[in-house]
Design a protein around this motif. Sequence first.
Motif, short mmCIF file in Angstrom:
data_model
loop_
_atom_site.label_atom_id
_atom_site.label_comp_id
_atom_site.label_asym_id
_atom_site.label_seq_id
_atom_site.Cartn_x
_atom_site.Cartn_y
_atom_site.Cartn_z
N GLN A 124 0.82 -1.21 0.00
CA GLN A 124 0.00 0.00 0.00
C GLN A 124 0.86 1.26 0.00
O GLN A 124 1.90 1.32 0.68
N ARG A 134 -3.64 5.81 -0.66
CA ARG A 134 -3.54 6.38 -2.01
C ARG A 134 -3.77 5.32 -3.08
O ARG A 134 -4.58 5.50 -3.98
N ARG A 135 -3.05 4.21 -2.96
CA ARG A 135 -3.22 3.15 -3.96
C ARG A 135 -2.61 1.84 -3.46
O ARG A 135 -1.77 1.84 -2.55
N GLY A 173 0.71 3.72 -9.75
CA GLY A 173 0.58 2.33 -9.33
C GLY A 173 1.00 1.33 -10.38
O GLY A 173 0.92 0.12 -10.16
#
Length: 416
Positions: A124, A134-135, A173
């Motif tokens: 993460q 966030r992503r 990501g």
Amino acid sequence: MPGENPTQITAPVISIQSDWDDVIRRPNTEVWVACKFRGQPSSQGKIYSQGLSSEGIPRVTTTDGFSVHGISRNTIQVNHESGNICIFVAPFSTFTGIHSKSVKSLDATSGDLCVSVCTENKLQIWDTRQGLLRRTLEGHLGDVYKCRFFPSGLVVLSGSADMQLKIWSAETGQCPVTLRGHTAAVTDMCIVDKGRNIISVSKDGTAKLWSCGEASCLATLVELGTTINSCCLGVANNKMQLAAPEENPSEHEVGTENKILLLGCEDGTVHCLAVRGRQNLFSKSHSSAVNCVTILSVDNFVIGCQDGQILLYDFEKPTEPVYCWYESNSAALCLLPFKEAGFFIGKADGSCVYHQLPARNSHERCHNVRVQLTGPDCDPVYDISFDGTYVYTSCRDAAVRKYDMLKTVSSLGSVD
């Protein structure tokens, strides 16, 4: 350790109830404290809270040889009649919503971002100001053991049980680069300078040098017959005799000229390599597995062992440790150099302690002063990071804790 006679620091260790900072702010409550030598029964005491003063500071009394000499919202200094002192630091923030399982690794940046991974294999990226996710980085086929930001703070490196390293964009990501070549789990990695090259180590016993731009392995730096648990990259001092490489290095090998690589291994050995020359500078054996290593400066390095020993070495004479902290038999799991004056060590019993380095050839008063981060209740601390302002720890209880340490460490010289 036969044949070794380091100065061993065996002062008694003061401990405190893990949630002391919450309990002590309530009137008519008590917090336990203890003091013990390794292998001996502990002496117990209490800190009794009488509520808050008009300034909002807890008013306390103590028993059984303990005394409190300083207290604030997040710190408390506890002295024991034996002469030992411990400053306990409670978390500035505790993040419990990022992961729901043990957090195995983390890294924080000065840009208020953190990357962390848990035993559910959730990698993460999140905001360290508010703890907002966030992503999630998805793509590894096995457990991720280690995650690190590149110096830019915009790119993430991860190493996994699937024998792969992946390079991710922290902004999108996406994973544009996957590095394959290890034949067992990747356990640790180092980033060379700005990140055109990286180094990884593995349970297959190898350390490999990679080109990120070419997504290729440039060299296997060493092949050992044991799992490599930890690695750390540093700069050679001017007394090290670094051999020239036998072959001209690839044009894609950048920034390795004066670099040394320290390796900590499962069989108890520590190895130091010259990266550019692929040269073994020294090896050292210990009676217990070496779980973590870190280079403090061009002069010193520290290792943490499975049997609980923490050993400080001098690169000029690496055959014998300079100091040995042996406070407990709990395994040392992670290390973090801090502000050139000391280091943090995280252990399997949930303790995370800052040790101030002694001056050369002297026994400073600071040997009796410890700084310990509190919060975990006997849950192992697996990783430590520093973003330039705050220290972060990852723990088996699924929490990431954020500590304000700069003022505490800088005040050690004035501790009474």
